[in-house]
Scaffold this motif. Sequence first.
Motif, PDB file in Angstrom:
ATOM      1  N   ARG A   1     -39.126  39.479 -37.351  1.00 45.38           N
ATOM      2  CA  ARG A   1     -38.993  39.904 -35.958  1.00 45.38           C
ATOM      3  C   ARG A   1     -39.908  41.085 -35.635  1.00 45.38           C
ATOM      4  NH1 ARG A   1     -33.193  39.314 -35.991  1.00 45.38           N
ATOM      5  NH2 ARG A   1     -32.967  41.518 -35.466  1.00 45.38           N
TER       6      ARG A   1
ATOM      7  N   SER B   1     -43.379  39.798 -34.950  1.00 49.77           N
ATOM      8  CA  SER B   1     -43.517  38.710 -33.976  1.00 49.77           C
ATOM      9  C   SER B   1     -44.050  39.239 -32.647  1.00 49.77           C
ATOM     10  CB  SER B   1     -42.158  38.040 -33.738  1.00 49.77           C
ATOM     11  OG  SER B   1     -42.257  37.102 -32.668  1.00 49.77           O
TER      12      SER B   1
ATOM     13  N   THR C   1     -37.267  36.501 -30.605  1.00 50.57           N
ATOM     14  CA  THR C   1     -37.556  35.747 -31.825  1.00 50.57           C
ATOM     15  C   THR C   1     -36.262  35.519 -32.590  1.00 50.57           C
ATOM     16  OG1 THR C   1     -39.762  36.734 -31.986  1.00 50.57           O
ATOM     17  CG2 THR C   1     -38.883  35.688 -33.962  1.00 50.57           C
TER      18      THR C   1
ATOM     19  N   ALA D   1     -45.632  35.185 -39.617  1.00 54.13           N
ATOM     20  CA  ALA D   1     -46.295  36.105 -38.689  1.00 54.13           C
ATOM     21  C   ALA D   1     -47.633  35.538 -38.224  1.00 54.13           C
ATOM     22  CB  ALA D   1     -46.487  37.469 -39.358  1.00 54.13           C
TER      23      ALA D   1
ATOM     24  N   LEU E   1     -46.928  32.717 -35.715  1.00 52.67           N
ATOM     25  CA  LEU E   1     -46.461  33.234 -34.439  1.00 52.67           C
ATOM     26  C   LEU E   1     -47.599  33.838 -33.620  1.00 52.67           C
ATOM     27  CD1 LEU E   1     -43.046  34.875 -35.449  1.00 52.67           C
ATOM     28  CD2 LEU E   1     -43.434  32.689 -34.301  1.00 52.67           C
ATOM     29  N   HIS E   2     -48.479  34.594 -34.266  1.00 55.03           N
ATOM     30  CA  HIS E   2     -49.606  35.163 -33.540  1.00 55.03           C
ATOM     31  C   HIS E   2     -50.584  34.089 -33.099  1.00 55.03           C
ATOM     32  CE1 HIS E   2     -48.967  39.532 -33.779  1.00 55.03           C
ATOM     33  NE2 HIS E   2     -48.318  39.276 -34.890  1.00 55.03           N
TER      34      HIS E   2
END
Length: 456
Positions: free
Chosen positions: A397, A400, A405, A449, A452-453
Motif C-alpha cells: 500500500r 501504490s 489499494t 509495486a 501498479l505503477h
Amino acid sequence: MGNQEEKEGSSIQRRSFLSGTVAAVTAATLAGGTTAAQAAQGSAAVLEVGAGRAAIGFPASLLPLDGFTTVHDDLYVRILLLESGSGRVALAVLDLTSISAEAIAAMRAIISKATGVATADIVVTVTHTFSAPHVQAASSSAGAAQYVEQIKQATTTAVAAAVKGLQPARVGFGTGRCDVNVNRDVLTADGWWLGTGEADPSDKSVGVTRFDDANGDPIAVLVNYGVQSSVMMESVMANGDLPITSDLAGATVRHVEEQYGDGVVGFFLVGSCGDQAPAFRSKRYVIDKDRKWSQVDAKDAGWTLLTVQGERLGTEAVRVAQTIRTSAGSTTSKVRLVTDSVTVDTMPSGHPTAPTKTYDFTPTGTAEVPIWVLRVGEGVFVGVSPELSTDTALDIRKHSPFPHTAVMSMLEGGAKNMAEARSYARITYEAMDSSYAKGAAETVAARIADVLHGLK
C-alpha cells in the motif's frame, strides 16, 4: 474463451472480455507501450455492475464431512460482475478455507457460460474461514463429489442473480479502522508460537468499496480486512459437535447485508491474514507467567465472541460505506484485470506443531507466484494465493500510486503462508509453515509495486 451463445431469457448481450490479452496488456504496460487491447480497456465507457449470492447446501446425507457434523450458519458463494466497455471481469468469493483447482475450474466454466466472461478473467478467492470442510478432488470420495456439486449449484444460482442485476453503476471508496484483529506471534519459553501478540504489527484499517446504481442506491459493498476467520476454529461444542460456520467474515458480511437489505450483496476480501487472528477466539492459546503455552476451549460460549466481533467489524464497514458518495463521473470508471508473476525461492513446507528455537530455512528450489491486479476506476484490488503478513501488505500500500489499494490473500483457493523477513529470524509459525524461502514476500511486494505503477 467464454461461451458466446445467447441464453434464452437473458437480459444482457454476451460479450467476450479480451480473452488471451491479459499477459500482453501487462507486458506492454510495464514496457511503456500500448496494445490494442490496452487502448480498448482504457477508453471511457459506462460502468455496469451486478451481484448475486447463494448458499452452499449441506444435506443431511453430506454430513459428517471432513470432521464437521452440523451447520451453524450457511456458507455462501458470492459473485460480482464488473463491465466497462470491452472490459468484463467476474469476482467469485466463497466462504471456505480453501478450494481445489478442479472445483475452481468447474466454477469458472459455469460463470463463463452464464456471462461470456473469459475464464482467464474470472477471479476466485475464499474468505479463509477455518470452520468449513476443505474442498477435495471430486474423485477422492462420494462425499467430496457431492460437496463440489453443491458448490456448483450455488455458483449457478449466484451468477444468474448477478447477470439479472447487471446495470449502470457508480463506485466509491473509503477507509475506516476496527480493532478486532491481533498479531498472533508470541514469544514462549520454547520459541515463538501462536497466541495474542499485542506488541507486534496489526493493520486495523478497513477498506470499503461501494457500488451504487444510477439512483445512488447500493448494489454491493466490499470489505477488505486483514484477519483469519478463526473465532470458532476447532472449537468443539458441549454435545461433541464440530459446527460449520462462515465465522468472522460471514458475521461481518451478514451485518452489512442486514443493514442494507436483501438486494445488496456484501463481499469479504481477506487481506494480510498470515500473522493476524481474531482478538478473541473460542479455542485459544494462553501463555502463563513462565511463558508456557496451552490451549483452552470456550465451546458454545464462543458464539458470543463471534457475534460481537462480527458486529463490530460489520458496523465499521457500514459506517464507512455511509460516508462514501459515489459520483456521476465514476460511471465511466475503467475496469481492467492484469495478471503477472514473479519467481521466488522455495523450501520444503513444514507442519509445525510446537515452537522451536532451531529450524532449517535453506532454499531448495524456485517457484512462480501469480499476481492478480484488478483496477476499477481509481481503486485497485491486488492479490496473491499465499497468506501475506501485515508488513507485506503495508509495504504494498505504501508504494501504490492508487489512493485506494486493497491487498488480498487466498486467491485461487489459497496457498501456504508467505512470511516477512522478521518471521524467519524469529522462527515463527508462519515461517515454518511456509513453502516460500526468506525474501519471497519482499520480492512479491516489489513486483506488485512495478505492476501498479505500470497501470497508473
